[in-house]
Design a protein around this motif. Structure first.
Motif, PDB file in Angstrom:
ATOM      1  N   VAL A   1      23.367  47.648  92.591  1.00 43.94           N
ATOM      2  CA  VAL A   1      24.538  48.441  92.180  1.00 43.94           C
ATOM      3  C   VAL A   1      25.753  47.522  92.105  1.00 43.94           C
ATOM      4  N   GLU A   2      25.812  46.566  93.037  1.00 45.63           N
ATOM      5  CA  GLU A   2      26.961  45.652  93.075  1.00 45.63           C
ATOM      6  C   GLU A   2      27.046  44.855  91.778  1.00 45.63           C
ATOM      7  N   GLU A   3      25.884  44.362  91.321  1.00 53.07           N
ATOM      8  CA  GLU A   3      25.910  43.587  90.079  1.00 53.07           C
ATOM      9  C   GLU A   3      26.272  44.492  88.899  1.00 53.07           C
ATOM     10  N   PHE A   4      25.708  45.682  88.873  1.00 51.65           N
ATOM     11  CA  PHE A   4      26.024  46.577  87.763  1.00 51.65           C
ATOM     12  C   PHE A   4      27.520  46.893  87.733  1.00 51.65           C
ATOM     13  N   MET A   5      28.070  47.125  88.909  1.00 50.36           N
ATOM     14  CA  MET A   5      29.489  47.497  88.973  1.00 50.36           C
ATOM     15  C   MET A   5      30.399  46.319  88.614  1.00 50.36           C
ATOM     16  N   ASN A   6      30.056  45.122  89.091  1.00 52.43           N
ATOM     17  CA  ASN A   6      31.038  44.040  89.028  1.00 52.43           C
ATOM     18  C   ASN A   6      30.778  42.958  87.989  1.00 52.43           C
ATOM     19  N   SER A   7      29.541  42.917  87.451  1.00 52.72           N
ATOM     20  CA  SER A   7      29.276  41.851  86.492  1.00 52.72           C
ATOM     21  C   SER A   7      29.947  42.172  85.155  1.00 52.72           C
ATOM     22  N   ASP A   8      30.417  41.106  84.477  1.00 58.21           N
ATOM     23  CA  ASP A   8      31.079  41.298  83.175  1.00 58.21           C
ATOM     24  C   ASP A   8      30.111  41.802  82.118  1.00 58.21           C
ATOM     25  N   GLU A   9      28.803  41.602  82.368  1.00 60.27           N
ATOM     26  CA  GLU A   9      27.796  42.088  81.417  1.00 60.27           C
ATOM     27  C   GLU A   9      27.773  43.626  81.405  1.00 60.27           C
ATOM     28  N   TYR A  10      28.201  44.226  82.531  1.00 62.70           N
ATOM     29  CA  TYR A  10      28.161  45.694  82.650  1.00 62.70           C
ATOM     30  C   TYR A  10      29.583  46.227  82.878  1.00 62.70           C
ATOM     31  N   CYS A  11      29.813  46.883  84.001  1.00 64.39           N
ATOM     32  CA  CYS A  11      31.094  47.594  84.205  1.00 64.39           C
ATOM     33  C   CYS A  11      32.306  46.661  84.323  1.00 64.39           C
ATOM     34  N   GLY A  12      32.100  45.426  84.705  1.00 58.90           N
ATOM     35  CA  GLY A  12      33.209  44.471  84.783  1.00 58.90           C
ATOM     36  C   GLY A  12      34.103  44.645  85.994  1.00 58.90           C
ATOM     37  N   GLY A  13      33.707  45.475  86.935  1.00 57.05           N
ATOM     38  CA  GLY A  13      34.492  45.673  88.162  1.00 57.05           C
ATOM     39  C   GLY A  13      35.513  46.798  88.023  1.00 57.05           C
ATOM     40  N   ILE A  14      36.129  47.109  89.159  1.00 55.91           N
ATOM     41  CA  ILE A  14      37.178  48.142  89.199  1.00 55.91           C
ATOM     42  C   ILE A  14      38.398  47.601  88.452  1.00 55.91           C
ATOM     43  N   ARG A  15      39.128  48.477  87.801  1.00 55.29           N
ATOM     44  CA  ARG A  15      40.294  48.000  87.027  1.00 55.29           C
ATOM     45  C   ARG A  15      41.251  47.216  87.933  1.00 55.29           C
TER      46      ARG A  15
ATOM     47  N   HIS B   1      37.036  54.520  86.643  1.00 52.25           N
ATOM     48  CA  HIS B   1      38.029  53.459  86.831  1.00 52.25           C
ATOM     49  C   HIS B   1      37.423  52.052  86.812  1.00 52.25           C
ATOM     50  N   ILE B   2      36.662  51.761  85.781  1.00 52.59           N
ATOM     51  CA  ILE B   2      36.060  50.429  85.650  1.00 52.59           C
ATOM     52  C   ILE B   2      36.651  49.740  84.414  1.00 52.59           C
ATOM     53  N   LYS B   3      36.422  48.436  84.338  1.00 52.94           N
ATOM     54  CA  LYS B   3      37.022  47.706  83.207  1.00 52.94           C
ATOM     55  C   LYS B   3      36.283  47.967  81.907  1.00 52.94           C
ATOM     56  N   ASN B   4      34.950  48.096  81.963  1.00 54.12           N
ATOM     57  CA  ASN B   4      34.186  48.243  80.721  1.00 54.12           C
ATOM     58  C   ASN B   4      33.342  49.510  80.688  1.00 54.12           C
TER      59      ASN B   4
END
Ligand SMILES: Cc1cc2nc3c(=O)[nH]c(=O)nc-3n(C[C@H](O)[C@H](O)[C@H](O)COP(=O)(O)O)c2cc1C
Length: 446
Positions: free
Chosen positions: A261-275, A246-249
């Protein structure tokens, strides 16, 4: 922008072809290794790099190479494990289809280092188109003198064989893979002897993951010390992460180990955060086999330290509060996910994929699936929850291969962290079986 060791050139159009790969520095590491280094010096660079196996267990690659037996007159083999059947893990698939020559070059360098004259790439059988891509890359490397007889006039010969997998998750376990490669049913072997002593056709063999082997290209170009300077502590280098859920990217990302982990999950370069409009509920950080952790343990360890994308930090807290980096299958759950249903789904997979050799796994995975099905479908009772914990405990550590552990950990960890959700299914079966029903209970969202 995180350091790129494997995917630096992945975006270049035509990089899957020999000409484009070569124009971008491809096969320079191979030339350097074969023309200027001894096999022992290549092994030394692998050791210095500290690179750990990327197939899941994280065993240091150079050390594994150092264990390879070298009896006189007996062939040695390198086998690349490209079976990649762990749910949530799809990074080897991406690497092979996008930049196949990186794996081929890594295979030639590694085979040279180990003294192997015939090496194998065992590719998940369902990925026929990837097998074709690799075969094309092998033909191109051969036509250009980088593979085959007398490579670059060095006197070193190598034949590279691509072998389609047997269509079972267990064939990714290294000794089952060797059995399958020998044309037999993919049943794991008892160890010892380990493959380094008796592997393929009872000869000394190294089995390494796609990503592990591909790293050798950069390691030879830049040196083991330079590789060891990337990353954090004993988690050196970069890691490919397959991000899903359930992530944006969702996608495959190369990260420097040690990224939070926080940066990986939420940065636009990676997962872009939870949908949008949703919140984090749980994470499986390293493929379906590793323990699931609740949202409150994702960004911080139980000690309140920042959780990092590294072998050590993800497993901090052990099984009580940690998870594992595993194969890098980062599966994210928001509050719409039912943990009981997901655990049943994982269990169904392990039951289906158990080879059946060891009773605890053959029977235990079946029981877990059956009991979880019962709870999820409104027919469970409270004793079932402890029964699941008991069955998981009895499988763990009692099987020839780690598939048993892989089946037990998701169940044990789901009950450890989300017990109230299991209890709710038992207490309110009507409500629990309503389509789309999810109980939030004590789960803390982030
Ligand atoms: C059931 C099971 C499935 C596995 N599947 C894979 C796989 O698909 N790819 C992989 O590289 N390792 C897989 N492994 C791990 C391998 O047994 C082995 O540790 C790995 O290929 C070694 O390579 P590495 O040291 O480079 O990680 C699996 C292990 C088990 C128990």
């Amino acid at each position: 922008m995180s350091k790129k060791i494997l995917l630096e050139h992945a975006h270049i159009e035509g990089i899957e072809t020999f000409d484009t790969y070569r124009k971008n520095g491809g096969y320079e590491a191979l030339e350097k290794a074969i023309k200027t280094m001894s096999p022992e010096a290549v092994v030394e660079e692998a050791k210095k790099s500290g690179v750990r196996g990327r197939g899941g267990a994280g065993f240091p690659m150079g050390m594994k190479w150092g264990f390879l037996a070298k009896p006189e007159g007996v062939p040695r083999y390198l086998v690349c494990n490209a079976d990649e059947s762990e749910p949530g893990t799809f990074k080897d698939h991406y690497l092979m289809k996008t930049i196949p020559h990186l794996l081929i070059e890594g295979m030639i360098i590694s085979s040279f280092a180990l003294g192997a004259n015939k090496s194998f790439i065992y590719v998940r059988g369902e990925l026929m188109y990837v097998i074709n891509i690799l075969q094309q890359a092998i033909a191109e490397a051969k036509a250009n003198g980088f593979l085959g007889k007398n490579i670059l006039g060095s006197g070193y010969d190598l034949e590279l064989v691509v072998h389609p997998g047997g269509g079972a998750y267990i064939c990714g376990e290294e000794t089952a893979l060797l059995e399958s490669l020998e044309g037999k049913r993919g049943n794991p072997r008892n160890k010892p002897p380990f493959p380094a002593v008796k592997g393929l056709y009872q000869c000394p063999t190294v089995v390494n993951n796609v990503e592990s082997i591909a790293n050798m290209v950069w390691i030879i170009n830049n040196g083991g010390d330079a590789y060891a300077a990337v990353g954090v502590g004993r988690s050196t280098g970069t890691k490919l992460i397959s991000a899903s859920g359930h992530i944006k990217n969702p996608g495959v990302y190369e990260i420097e180990l040690g990224l939070s982990v926080e940066e990986f999950m939420n940065s636009d370069e990676y997962c872009g955060g939870i949908r949008d409009g949703h919140h984090l509920k749980a994470l499986v950080a390293g493929g379906s086999s590793v323990p699931i952790i609740p949202a409150n343990l994702v960004y911080k360890t139980a000690n309140g330290e920042d959780r990092l994308m590294s072998y050590e930090s993800l497993s901090d807290g052990g099984f009580a509060t940690g998870t594992m980096l595993g194969s890098g299958g980062f599966i994210v759950f928001d509050e719409t996910a039912c943990i009981v249903r997901n655990t049943w789904n994982f269990s169904r997979f392990y039951h289906h994929e158990s080879c059946g050799q060891c009773s605890p796994c053959r029977e235990g995975t079946g029981w877990m699936e059956k009991v979880l099905h019962r709870i999820e479908h409104g027919h469970g009772n409270m004793r079932d929850i402890d029964l699941l914990v008991d069955v998981a405990k009895k499988i763990e550590g009692n099987t020839i291969c780690p598939l048993g552990d892989a089946a037990a950990w998701p169940v044990a960890s789901a009950i450890r962290h989300f017990r109230d959700e299991f209890e709710w299914h038992v207490k309110y079966p009507k409500e629990a079986t309503r389509p789309g029903a999810v109980y939030m209970g004590e789960a803390e969202l982030v």
